[in-house]
Motif scaffolding. Structure first.
Motif, PDB file in Angstrom:
ATOM      1  N   TYR A   1      13.236  14.772  11.474  1.00 17.83           N
ATOM      2  CA  TYR A   1      12.226  13.729  11.700  1.00 17.83           C
ATOM      3  C   TYR A   1      12.710  12.746  12.762  1.00 17.83           C
ATOM      4  N   GLU A   2      11.768  12.119  13.426  1.00 20.49           N
ATOM      5  CA  GLU A   2      12.112  11.095  14.409  1.00 20.49           C
ATOM      6  C   GLU A   2      12.421   9.768  13.740  1.00 20.49           C
ATOM      7  N   SER A   3      11.697   9.478  12.668  1.00 22.98           N
ATOM      8  CA  SER A   3      11.905   8.210  11.975  1.00 22.98           C
ATOM      9  C   SER A   3      11.504   8.362  10.513  1.00 22.98           C
ATOM     10  N   THR A   4      11.904   7.388   9.725  1.00 27.53           N
ATOM     11  CA  THR A   4      11.516   7.370   8.314  1.00 27.53           C
ATOM     12  C   THR A   4      11.062   5.967   7.949  1.00 27.53           C
ATOM     13  N   GLU A   5      10.087   5.899   7.042  1.00 22.12           N
ATOM     14  CA  GLU A   5       9.503   4.611   6.665  1.00 22.12           C
ATOM     15  C   GLU A   5       9.616   4.406   5.156  1.00 22.12           C
ATOM     16  N   LEU A   6       9.946   3.187   4.760  1.00 22.44           N
ATOM     17  CA  LEU A   6      10.059   2.803   3.358  1.00 22.44           C
ATOM     18  C   LEU A   6       9.504   1.408   3.179  1.00 22.44           C
ATOM     19  N   SER A   7       8.766   1.214   2.104  1.00 18.53           N
ATOM     20  CA  SER A   7       8.225  -0.110   1.779  1.00 18.53           C
ATOM     21  C   SER A   7       8.819  -0.582   0.459  1.00 18.53           C
ATOM     22  N   VAL A   8       9.249  -1.832   0.432  1.00 21.88           N
ATOM     23  CA  VAL A   8       9.721  -2.464  -0.806  1.00 21.88           C
ATOM     24  C   VAL A   8       8.782  -3.614  -1.115  1.00 21.88           C
ATOM     25  N   PHE A   9       8.224  -3.610  -2.323  1.00 23.65           N
ATOM     26  CA  PHE A   9       7.231  -4.621  -2.710  1.00 23.65           C
ATOM     27  C   PHE A   9       7.757  -5.386  -3.915  1.00 23.65           C
ATOM     28  N   LEU A  10       7.848  -6.702  -3.801  1.00 24.99           N
ATOM     29  CA  LEU A  10       8.327  -7.558  -4.880  1.00 24.99           C
ATOM     30  C   LEU A  10       7.143  -8.212  -5.574  1.00 24.99           C
ATOM     31  N   CYS A  11       7.106  -8.133  -6.885  1.00 24.67           N
ATOM     32  CA  CYS A  11       5.934  -8.618  -7.614  1.00 24.67           C
ATOM     33  C   CYS A  11       6.365  -9.266  -8.920  1.00 24.67           C
TER      34      CYS A  11
ATOM     35  N   ILE B   1       3.085  -5.324 -12.025  1.00 17.34           N
ATOM     36  CA  ILE B   1       3.676  -4.022 -12.336  1.00 17.34           C
ATOM     37  C   ILE B   1       3.143  -3.481 -13.659  1.00 17.34           C
ATOM     38  N   ARG B   2       2.763  -4.391 -14.555  1.00 18.29           N
ATOM     39  CA  ARG B   2       2.142  -3.950 -15.815  1.00 18.29           C
ATOM     40  C   ARG B   2       0.819  -3.248 -15.543  1.00 18.29           C
ATOM     41  N   LYS B   3       0.047  -3.782 -14.619  1.00 14.19           N
ATOM     42  CA  LYS B   3      -1.235  -3.162 -14.287  1.00 14.19           C
ATOM     43  C   LYS B   3      -1.029  -1.770 -13.688  1.00 14.19           C
ATOM     44  N   LEU B   4       0.008  -1.620 -12.855  1.00 17.19           N
ATOM     45  CA  LEU B   4       0.309  -0.296 -12.311  1.00 17.19           C
ATOM     46  C   LEU B   4       0.674   0.675 -13.426  1.00 17.19           C
ATOM     47  N   ASN B   5       1.488   0.220 -14.373  1.00 16.32           N
ATOM     48  CA  ASN B   5       1.866   1.072 -15.499  1.00 16.32           C
ATOM     49  C   ASN B   5       0.649   1.481 -16.321  1.00 16.32           C
ATOM     50  N   LYS B   6      -0.231   0.521 -16.545  1.00 21.53           N
ATOM     51  CA  LYS B   6      -1.430   0.809 -17.346  1.00 21.53           C
ATOM     52  C   LYS B   6      -2.350   1.777 -16.622  1.00 21.53           C
ATOM     53  N   GLU B   7      -2.491   1.581 -15.313  1.00 24.26           N
ATOM     54  CA  GLU B   7      -3.410   2.402 -14.523  1.00 24.26           C
ATOM     55  C   GLU B   7      -2.939   3.851 -14.428  1.00 24.26           C
ATOM     56  N   TRP B   8      -1.631   4.030 -14.175  1.00 27.22           N
ATOM     57  CA  TRP B   8      -1.149   5.359 -13.855  1.00 27.22           C
ATOM     58  C   TRP B   8      -0.338   6.030 -14.947  1.00 27.22           C
ATOM     59  N   ARG B   9       0.199   5.262 -15.851  1.00 25.47           N
ATOM     60  CA  ARG B   9       1.000   5.849 -16.918  1.00 25.47           C
ATOM     61  C   ARG B   9       0.347   5.723 -18.277  1.00 25.47           C
ATOM     62  N   GLY B  10      -0.657   4.859 -18.393  1.00 25.67           N
ATOM     63  CA  GLY B  10      -1.273   4.611 -19.682  1.00 25.67           C
ATOM     64  C   GLY B  10      -0.371   3.806 -20.596  1.00 25.67           C
ATOM     65  N   GLU B  11       0.597   3.071 -20.033  1.00 24.86           N
ATOM     66  CA  GLU B  11       1.514   2.243 -20.803  1.00 24.86           C
ATOM     67  C   GLU B  11       1.321   0.793 -20.396  1.00 24.86           C
ATOM     68  N   ASP B  12       0.837  -0.003 -21.334  1.00 24.64           N
ATOM     69  CA  ASP B  12       0.416  -1.364 -21.013  1.00 24.64           C
ATOM     70  C   ASP B  12       1.561  -2.358 -21.198  1.00 24.64           C
ATOM     71  N   HIS B  13       2.594  -2.222 -20.376  1.00 23.46           N
ATOM     72  CA  HIS B  13       3.697  -3.184 -20.406  1.00 23.46           C
ATOM     73  C   HIS B  13       4.420  -3.139 -19.066  1.00 23.46           C
TER      74      HIS B  13
END
Length: 579
Positions: free
Chosen positions: A158-168, A173-185
């Protein structure tokens, strides 16, 4: 611990699910020769996964021009092609051999409080992430792994690589867990892979590492190192997941990833153990370990408690499914009290029952949580005690309702218990009546010789029918919901009991009355409950937390859904949101 959103090469249209996560890219690593554009709006499509039951496919959409809900940490030059987004570009000196360009963006959720410490850590992560990436990539070239997913391979192509770090924060992060894992915490870190092996692109898009600063701060405090140390550990863990390591697949995979974590941290000279080892070490400590009042240098500063009062239910909330008060919850209550947070009990129980439970764990009395001189809401708000434990409100049931309920009990042989302040009365002996005392800690019921003796004995605040859950649902509740009319109302707090209480009263109204008496506002309180009788209380509070074992209606109105009563949900809520 962590969610890895894998990417299938060809998602099925039948299982397509859309999820949009706006983010803002920040200034790239100062040592990187290339600056990525802000990540686009991502649509996640789901198909089956062996690990979490879902796999996610991320496709870049239009580039964002300033993301809602995220704020840039650093600002540089503005480009005309990107309104509202500021960037700076730095180029590394040209070398004879072509090197992989490492581009890292760091962004912060808008809801995170302005904090110079967090901003400084984010700047350091912007420098640290490429160093970790380069070391990890070198390891992929020089090592052979038994369990790693090889979807990310031939990095040098590859010519380059991209990474994003998101602080919240925890809520995001609970909403992400609930949306995609079905775990509400909330969890500490999530990794969202953006790599599509079958797409031939010059850019290796690794994906996103989402880190909860709030959880990281608590873990740093518990593990005895700085917040920066913990954030680095979480970033390394998330990066390894994006590179195909997954400790949840097998014991061998866990050992391999743990070893790689340790190698990266030591090679980079970063403090602390890898996340996998830290979790094992933490199993020897309880959630209730007291927070050190002396703040460690570099850790997230803990200010004064967020709430002055915590109103808490008993059955199904503070008590576990065995009607016991766990040692972890006890430690959390003591910690809250030691830091000036007043814990007020709001329950359907009578005051003697609550005092008996707290006495068993040395939390009753003048220096405890409850006593004859402490405020509280009892019997579903029908008895409210204020300053110095003085009664400020009492409401009794209509005598005719009591009489009809007693006659019904005798005719159907469904046991009934009448609550009258500090006494429990009944008409006949029954194992379910005994359980009110042996299991639920209420006063032992006195058997009255007749219906009239029971009704005339004293003012009755509430009646409780006891039957099987099926009997309550199919017979008792339908009948008494209609029979009481405007003279009373029915309340169900546990599956095998039905309560009849006076109309126009509730636990929530009792709490509201007590707030007025104490001169405090709803903004100063947090409330924790599980049953439908807790709904008004949770809605009244500034922060209402329903435990995951609670009624669906209750969870629907809560601000937060916490752990269950068997997982010490009250302790978790106190440490997470009150202190």
């Amino acid at each position: 611990m962590l969610l890895l959103l894998h990417l299938p090469s060809s998602p099925s249209p039948a299982t397509q699910m859309a999820r949009y996560i706006p983010r803002t890219a920040l200034m790239s690593n100062s040592s990187a020769p290339h600056l990525i554009f802000p990540p686009g709006t991502h649509s996640f499509e789901a198909s089956k996964s062996l690990v979490f039951g879902r796999r996610f496919h991320a496709m870049c959409g239009e580039k964002l021009r300033g993301a809602a809900g995220a704020r840039p940490l650093l600002r540089g030059r503005a480009f005309a092609a990107q309104r509202d987004l500021r960037k700076a570009r730095r180029r590394a000196p040209k070398s004879k051999e072509k090197e992989l360009e490492l581009s890292v963006s760091v962004s912060m959720e808008e809801a995170l409080p302005e904090n110079p410490e967090i901003s400084t850590i984010a700047e350091l992560l912007r420098v640290d992430a490429p160093a970790a990436m380069k070391l990890a990539f070198d390891g992929l070239k020089d090592s052979v792994y038994k369990t790693r997913d090889n979807a990310v391979s031939n990095v040098g192509g590859y010519e380059s690589t991209e990474l994003s770090v998101f602080l919240c924060n925890d809520e995001f992060i609970r909403k992400l867990n609930k949306e995609w894992r079905g775990e509400d915490h909330a969890t500490d870190v999530l990794s969202m892979s953006q790599h599509v092996p079958d797409l031939r692109l010059p850019i290796l898009m690794l994906g996103d590492i989402v880190i909860s600063v709030e959880t990281a701060a608590r873990q740093a405090e518990q593990r005895g190192h700085t917040l920066l140390d913990e954030m680095r550990i979480l970033m390394v863990h998330g990066l390894l997941h994006l590179l195909g390591f997954d400790h949840e697949l097998s014991k061998d995979a866990e050992v391999e990833m743990e070893k790689e974590e340790d190698l990266l941290l030591k090679s980079l000279g970063w403090k602390g153990k890898g996340l996998i080892q830290s979790v094992y070490d933490a199993e020897t400590h309880t959630l209730g370990d007291k927070l050190d009042d002396s703040k460690r240098e570099g850790s997230l500063q803990y200010s004064k408690p967020k709430f002055r009062y915590v109103f808490c239910d008993m059955d199904g909330t503070l008590l576990n499914s065995k009607s016991q008060l766990s040692s972890t919850n006890v430690k959390a209550l003591k910690e809250a009290s030691s830091r000036g947070v007043k814990v007020v009990i709001a329950t359907g129980k009578a005051r003697p029952a609550v005092m008996r439970i707290f006495k068993e764990v040395d939390l009753a009395g003048e220096d405890g949580i409850v006593s004859e001189f402490s405020p509280g809401v009892f019997l579903q708000g029908l008895l409210v005690y204020g300053r110095q434990g003085r009664e400020i409100f009492r409401r009794n049931l209509d005598a005719n309702v009591c009489r009809e309920a007693c006659l019904y009990s005798l005719e159907t042989e469904v046991p009934l218990v009448a609550f009258t302040e500090d006494r429990c009365l009944t008409l006949f002996d029954h194992p379910l009546v005994d359980s009110m005392h042996t299991v639920y800690h209420e006063q032992k019921a006195e058997i009255m010789p007749s219906v009239e003796h029971l009704v005339a004995a004293a003012g009755i605040q509430k009646l409780v029918f006891m039957d099987t859950p099926e009997g309550v649902t199919t017979a008792l509740r339908p009948y008494w919901s209609e029979a009481t009319g405007d003279c009373a109302r029915v309340v169900q707090t546990v599956p095998d009991m039905l309560e009849i209480v006076p109309p126009g009263t509730s636990k929530g109204s009792g709490v509201n009355m007590l707030l007025g008496h104490l001169g405090i506002t709803p903004k100063e309180i947090m409330a924790i409950g599980d049953g439908e009788n807790d709904i008004e209380m949770l809605e009244l509070a500034s922060l209402g937390i329903a435990l995951s074992n609670g009624a669906e209606k209750t969870k629907a109105v809560a601000n937060v859904v916490g752990l269950s009563n068997d997982e010490d949900g009250v302790a978790d809520a106190i440490y997470r949101y009150a202190l």
